[in-house]
Scaffold this motif. Structure first.
Motif, PDB file in Angstrom:
ATOM      1  N   UNK A  65       0.824  -1.216   0.000  1.00  0.00           N
ATOM      2  CA  UNK A  65       0.000   0.000   0.000  1.00  0.00           C
ATOM      3  C   UNK A  65       0.857   1.264   0.000  1.00  0.00           C
ATOM      4  N   UNK A  66       1.320   1.604  -1.186  1.00  0.00           N
ATOM      5  CA  UNK A  66       2.024   2.861  -1.442  1.00  0.00           C
ATOM      6  C   UNK A  66       1.790   3.188  -2.906  1.00  0.00           C
ATOM      7  N   UNK A  67       1.895   4.456  -3.262  1.00  0.00           N
ATOM      8  CA  UNK A  67       1.708   4.842  -4.657  1.00  0.00           C
ATOM      9  C   UNK A  67       2.735   4.086  -5.508  1.00  0.00           C
ATOM     10  N   UNK A  68       2.253   3.384  -6.514  1.00  0.00           N
ATOM     11  CA  UNK A  68       3.103   2.551  -7.362  1.00  0.00           C
ATOM     12  C   UNK A  68       3.319   1.157  -6.810  1.00  0.00           C
ATOM     13  N   UNK A  69       2.822   0.892  -5.599  1.00  0.00           N
ATOM     14  CA  UNK A  69       2.999  -0.412  -4.960  1.00  0.00           C
ATOM     15  C   UNK A  69       2.042  -1.457  -5.512  1.00  0.00           C
ATOM     16  N   UNK A  70       2.369  -2.709  -5.264  1.00  0.00           N
ATOM     17  CA  UNK A  70       1.597  -3.842  -5.770  1.00  0.00           C
ATOM     18  C   UNK A  70       0.167  -3.849  -5.247  1.00  0.00           C
ATOM     19  N   UNK A  71      -0.763  -4.075  -6.157  1.00  0.00           N
ATOM     20  CA  UNK A  71      -2.157  -4.382  -5.841  1.00  0.00           C
ATOM     21  C   UNK A  71      -2.523  -5.579  -6.704  1.00  0.00           C
ATOM     22  N   UNK A  72      -1.844  -6.704  -6.420  1.00  0.00           N
ATOM     23  CA  UNK A  72      -2.012  -7.932  -7.197  1.00  0.00           C
ATOM     24  C   UNK A  72      -3.074  -8.774  -6.511  1.00  0.00           C
ATOM     25  N   UNK A  73      -4.178  -8.984  -7.165  1.00  0.00           N
ATOM     26  CA  UNK A  73      -5.313  -9.716  -6.613  1.00  0.00           C
ATOM     27  C   UNK A  73      -5.440 -11.017  -7.392  1.00  0.00           C
TER      28      UNK A  73
ATOM     29  N   UNK B 101      -2.488   3.586  -7.597  1.00  0.00           N
ATOM     30  CA  UNK B 101      -2.215   4.851  -8.277  1.00  0.00           C
ATOM     31  C   UNK B 101      -2.196   6.003  -7.275  1.00  0.00           C
ATOM     32  N   UNK B 102      -3.062   5.922  -6.250  1.00  0.00           N
ATOM     33  CA  UNK B 102      -3.148   6.968  -5.227  1.00  0.00           C
ATOM     34  C   UNK B 102      -3.677   6.354  -3.945  1.00  0.00           C
ATOM     35  N   UNK B 103      -3.212   6.875  -2.825  1.00  0.00           N
ATOM     36  CA  UNK B 103      -3.697   6.468  -1.495  1.00  0.00           C
ATOM     37  C   UNK B 103      -3.803   7.736  -0.656  1.00  0.00           C
ATOM     38  N   UNK B 104      -5.020   8.041  -0.240  1.00  0.00           N
ATOM     39  CA  UNK B 104      -5.268   9.189   0.615  1.00  0.00           C
ATOM     40  C   UNK B 104      -6.034   8.687   1.828  1.00  0.00           C
ATOM     41  N   UNK B 105      -5.285   8.101   2.772  1.00  0.00           N
ATOM     42  CA  UNK B 105      -5.885   7.450   3.935  1.00  0.00           C
ATOM     43  C   UNK B 105      -6.697   8.451   4.748  1.00  0.00           C
ATOM     44  N   UNK B 106      -7.833   8.043   5.231  1.00  0.00           N
ATOM     45  CA  UNK B 106      -8.544   6.787   4.966  1.00  0.00           C
ATOM     46  C   UNK B 106      -9.714   6.950   4.011  1.00  0.00           C
ATOM     47  N   UNK B 107      -9.664   7.923   3.099  1.00  0.00           N
ATOM     48  CA  UNK B 107     -10.867   8.238   2.326  1.00  0.00           C
ATOM     49  C   UNK B 107     -10.831   7.884   0.841  1.00  0.00           C
ATOM     50  N   UNK B 108      -9.656   7.660   0.254  1.00  0.00           N
ATOM     51  CA  UNK B 108      -9.617   7.386  -1.188  1.00  0.00           C
ATOM     52  C   UNK B 108      -8.400   6.561  -1.547  1.00  0.00           C
ATOM     53  N   UNK B 109      -8.629   5.608  -2.425  1.00  0.00           N
ATOM     54  CA  UNK B 109      -7.533   4.862  -3.032  1.00  0.00           C
ATOM     55  C   UNK B 109      -7.918   4.604  -4.477  1.00  0.00           C
ATOM     56  N   UNK B 110      -6.912   4.452  -5.313  1.00  0.00           N
ATOM     57  CA  UNK B 110      -7.185   4.099  -6.701  1.00  0.00           C
ATOM     58  C   UNK B 110      -6.111   3.122  -7.164  1.00  0.00           C
TER      59      UNK B 110
END
Length: 185
Positions: A51-59, A78-87
């Protein structure tokens, strides 16, 4: 004026939008989307999460499949704005090979409701044109509803038990090996 409105309506981006209210505080729902334990509790039986911008989100919907065929193998945040938005970026399932080579984009927004519940809004954009893109759009119109239903269920009755799904996958992957090992007639 009418011409301007007509051309704006024609230029609207095709998108999927799904929403669910989850009986959990926003911090718990955030962890469900940003940790391996969270993702495997509702989304799929396997995952690599950084969980970081550019980090793995392999499902990994099929953890036993070859690399590149496990599911969302090479996706990233692509983006993480804890705790309200992720993409994150996303691709199509393997049965849609032309579209699978492309990426679309998912935005998940979380809104706390009275400290005990969270509204989860999922917005999926970046769709191309053509029959295979139409198939992918229809597929994800169903799939995202199921994912959000699983998220809601995870907080109502506990993590999803993937054991029957995994057993079915093991059997499916064992079949070609069993057929290949049979003597020729």
């Amino acid at each position: 004026m009418l011409l301007v409105l007509a051309s704006f309506a024609g230029a609207q981006e095709r998108a999927l939008h799904k929403e669910v209210v989850v009986a959990a505080p926003i911090a718990e729902v955030w962890r469900a989307w940003t940790t391996r334990e969270g993702v495997t509790s509702f989304f799929a039986p396997g995952a690599e999460i950084e969980a970081r911008v550019g980090g793995a989100f392999h499902v990994h919907f099929d953890p036993f499949a070859a690399p590149g065929a496990k599911g969302a193998d090479d996706m990233r945040y692509m983006a993480l704005q804890a705790p309200t938005m992720l993409s994150f970026d996303w691709n199509a399932p393997p049965h849609l090979p032309q579209v699978r080579q492309q990426r679309s984009f998912v935005i998940v927004r979380l809104k706390e409701l009275e400290g005990t519940s969270t509204r989860v809004s999922l917005h999926h954009v970046g769709w191309g044109e053509g029959a295979e893109w139409d198939q992918a759009h229809a597929y994800f119109d169903r799939a995202w509803g199921a994912v959000l239903a699983n998220l809601k269920k995870r907080f109502e009755s506990g993590p999803i038990d993937w054991s029957a799904w995994l057993e079915q996958l093991r059997k499916m992957h064992a079949q070609p090996a069993a057929i290949a090992s049979q003597p020729a007639r």
